[in-house]
Scaffold this motif. Structure first.
Motif, mmCIF file in Angstrom:
data_model
loop_
_atom_site.group_PDB
_atom_site.id
_atom_site.type_symbol
_atom_site.label_atom_id
_atom_site.label_comp_id
_atom_site.label_asym_id
_atom_site.label_seq_id
_atom_site.Cartn_x
_atom_site.Cartn_y
_atom_site.Cartn_z
ATOM 1 N N MET A 45 0.827 -1.206 0.000
ATOM 2 C CA MET A 45 0.000 0.000 0.000
ATOM 3 C C MET A 45 0.864 1.258 0.000
ATOM 4 O O MET A 45 0.574 2.239 -0.674
ATOM 5 N N THR A 46 1.962 1.196 0.786
ATOM 6 C CA THR A 46 2.871 2.336 0.842
ATOM 7 C C THR A 46 3.484 2.613 -0.517
ATOM 8 O O THR A 46 3.594 3.773 -0.948
ATOM 9 N N ASP A 47 3.870 1.539 -1.214
ATOM 10 C CA ASP A 47 4.445 1.702 -2.551
ATOM 11 C C ASP A 47 3.423 2.325 -3.507
ATOM 12 O O ASP A 47 3.777 3.164 -4.346
ATOM 13 N N ASN A 48 2.166 1.915 -3.383
ATOM 14 C CA ASN A 48 1.121 2.477 -4.234
ATOM 15 C C ASN A 48 0.937 3.968 -3.986
ATOM 16 O O ASN A 48 0.781 4.760 -4.924
ATOM 17 N N LEU A 49 0.952 4.363 -2.721
ATOM 18 C CA LEU A 49 0.787 5.770 -2.381
ATOM 19 C C LEU A 49 1.964 6.597 -2.867
ATOM 20 O O LEU A 49 1.800 7.735 -3.334
ATOM 21 N N ALA A 70 3.823 5.860 -5.468
ATOM 22 C CA ALA A 70 3.672 5.949 -6.927
ATOM 23 C C ALA A 70 2.600 6.964 -7.296
ATOM 24 O O ALA A 70 2.738 7.709 -8.276
ATOM 25 N N LEU A 71 1.531 7.002 -6.489
ATOM 26 C CA LEU A 71 0.464 7.974 -6.726
ATOM 27 C C LEU A 71 0.996 9.393 -6.544
ATOM 28 O O LEU A 71 0.646 10.294 -7.327
ATOM 29 N N GLY A 72 1.825 9.587 -5.534
ATOM 30 C CA GLY A 72 2.411 10.903 -5.312
ATOM 31 C C GLY A 72 3.291 11.331 -6.477
ATOM 32 O O GLY A 72 3.249 12.490 -6.902
ATOM 33 N N ARG A 73 4.080 10.398 -6.995
ATOM 34 C CA ARG A 73 4.931 10.723 -8.142
ATOM 35 C C ARG A 73 4.103 11.035 -9.389
ATOM 36 O O ARG A 73 4.504 11.848 -10.232
ATOM 37 N N ALA A 74 2.966 10.369 -9.491
ATOM 38 C CA ALA A 74 2.123 10.550 -10.683
ATOM 39 C C ALA A 74 1.175 11.734 -10.558
ATOM 40 O O ALA A 74 0.472 12.051 -11.517
ATOM 41 N N LEU A 75 1.147 12.387 -9.391
ATOM 42 C CA LEU A 75 0.181 13.455 -9.155
ATOM 43 C C LEU A 75 0.243 14.571 -10.202
ATOM 44 O O LEU A 75 -0.815 15.016 -10.673
ATOM 45 N N LEU A 78 -0.595 4.486 -14.722
ATOM 46 C CA LEU A 78 -0.374 4.344 -13.284
ATOM 47 C C LEU A 78 -0.544 2.899 -12.827
ATOM 48 O O LEU A 78 0.141 2.450 -11.909
ATOM 49 N N ARG A 79 -1.440 2.160 -13.467
ATOM 50 C CA ARG A 79 -1.664 0.768 -13.058
ATOM 51 C C ARG A 79 -0.423 -0.089 -13.241
ATOM 52 O O ARG A 79 -0.265 -1.117 -12.567
ATOM 53 N N ILE A 80 0.457 0.334 -14.151
ATOM 54 C CA ILE A 80 1.711 -0.399 -14.353
ATOM 55 C C ILE A 80 2.648 -0.179 -13.167
ATOM 56 O O ILE A 80 3.367 -1.086 -12.739
ATOM 57 N N GLU A 81 2.616 1.029 -12.606
ATOM 58 C CA GLU A 81 3.478 1.361 -11.476
ATOM 59 C C GLU A 81 2.899 0.870 -10.158
ATOM 60 O O GLU A 81 3.635 0.700 -9.183
ATOM 61 N N THR A 82 1.580 0.671 -10.095
ATOM 62 C CA THR A 82 0.939 0.219 -8.849
ATOM 63 C C THR A 82 0.279 -1.132 -9.097
ATOM 64 O O THR A 82 0.946 -2.120 -9.302
ATOM 65 N N ILE A 130 -9.006 4.694 -7.810
ATOM 66 C CA ILE A 130 -8.785 6.140 -7.744
ATOM 67 C C ILE A 130 -9.443 6.831 -8.933
ATOM 68 O O ILE A 130 -10.078 7.888 -8.801
ATOM 69 N N ALA A 131 -9.321 6.229 -10.117
ATOM 70 C CA ALA A 131 -9.935 6.807 -11.322
ATOM 71 C C ALA A 131 -11.450 6.882 -11.180
ATOM 72 O O ALA A 131 -12.077 7.894 -11.540
#
Length: 238
Positions: free
Chosen positions: A1-5, A7-12, A180-184, A192-193
């Motif tokens: 979950m931390t990795d997903n968050l 990645a989400l921050g980087r993709a923001l 993003l799904r590739i990174e998470t 999220i979408a």
């Protein structure tokens, strides 16, 4: 979950850019669709058979063909001879959405105008109003209040229709989350979408609800009196 968050921050930044494109396509496409709908909806009611036939052909053409095919035609075919019309991708998206949903909305406009009580039409004739005055001051305001709920549904459909513009190289919200799904993972990215699209749709519905309440209030209709007929003489002399 931390990795997903993370990645989400980087993709923001990419998500915000995609969100901006989606909002631009939605608002711009909706405005163009409304203009097209009013023009075609009015033309579909005129006595001139050529104008009425033109409106019917355009409406049925864009209602009867796929939005994706229309976008491909504008993007890949128009740049070729004899058209030689090379449009930017964002403009192709706006034109495609506007024409497609404008054709559907034209039937809403036509049907709502036809739904205005016959007595209102007869009264405008008795008041010696011109066709333009009759439509602008009496008929269209009443029809507008009737058409807003259906236009609201089409607006939400248009928002969701923006998801297909990534097929012509536009980096919209859906395109960003596909990456993003590739990174998470699939569940996280598309959840999220879904939330973002739902919030956008809710905001649009709230706005259209406000327009509907204002439109009915201007006609002197209370929330529970949706079938009341406005004071024609007062509207005509305003």
């Amino acid at each position: 979950m931390t990795d997903n968050l993370e990645a989400l921050g980087r993709a923001l930044p990419r998500i915000l850019d995609g969100l901006l494109i989606t909002v631009e396509l939605t608002v711009g496409g909706a405005l163009l669709a409304l203009i097209i709908a009013v023009v075609l909806g009015l033309l579909a009611r005129v006595d001139n058979i050529l104008l009425r036939g033109f409106a019917r052909v355009v409406i049925e053409l864009f209602r009867g063909t796929s939005l994706v095919v229309q976008l491909f035609f504008f993007f890949f075919v128009l740049p070729l001879p004899p058209f030689n019309l090379d449009l930017p991708p964002i403009l192709v998206g706006l034109v495609g959405l506007g024409l497609n949903y404008g054709a559907y909305a034209a039937e809403v406009v036509r049907g709502s105008i036809n739904s205005v009580p016959k007595g209102q039409w007869e009264a405008t004739t008795a008041l010696s109003m011109s066709r333009a005055q009759r439509m602008r001051r009496i008929i269209f305001p009443q029809a507008w209040a009737l058409m807003i709920p259906s236009l609201n549904n089409l607006l939400i459909q248009l928002l969701k229709g923006t998801a297909v513009v990534y097929t012509i190289t536009i980096v919209d919200l859906t395109n960003v989350f596909n990456k993003l799904r590739i990174e998470t993972d699939v569940f996280f990215a598309y959840t999220i979408a879904l939330i973002i699209y739902f919030l956008l749709a809710y905001a649009l519905s709230s706005f259209m609800g406000l327009l509907e309440r204002r439109a009915t209030a201007k006609l002197g209709r209370g929330r529970k009196k949706t079938k009341a007929v406005p004071d024609l003489k007062g509207a005509a002399t305003a």
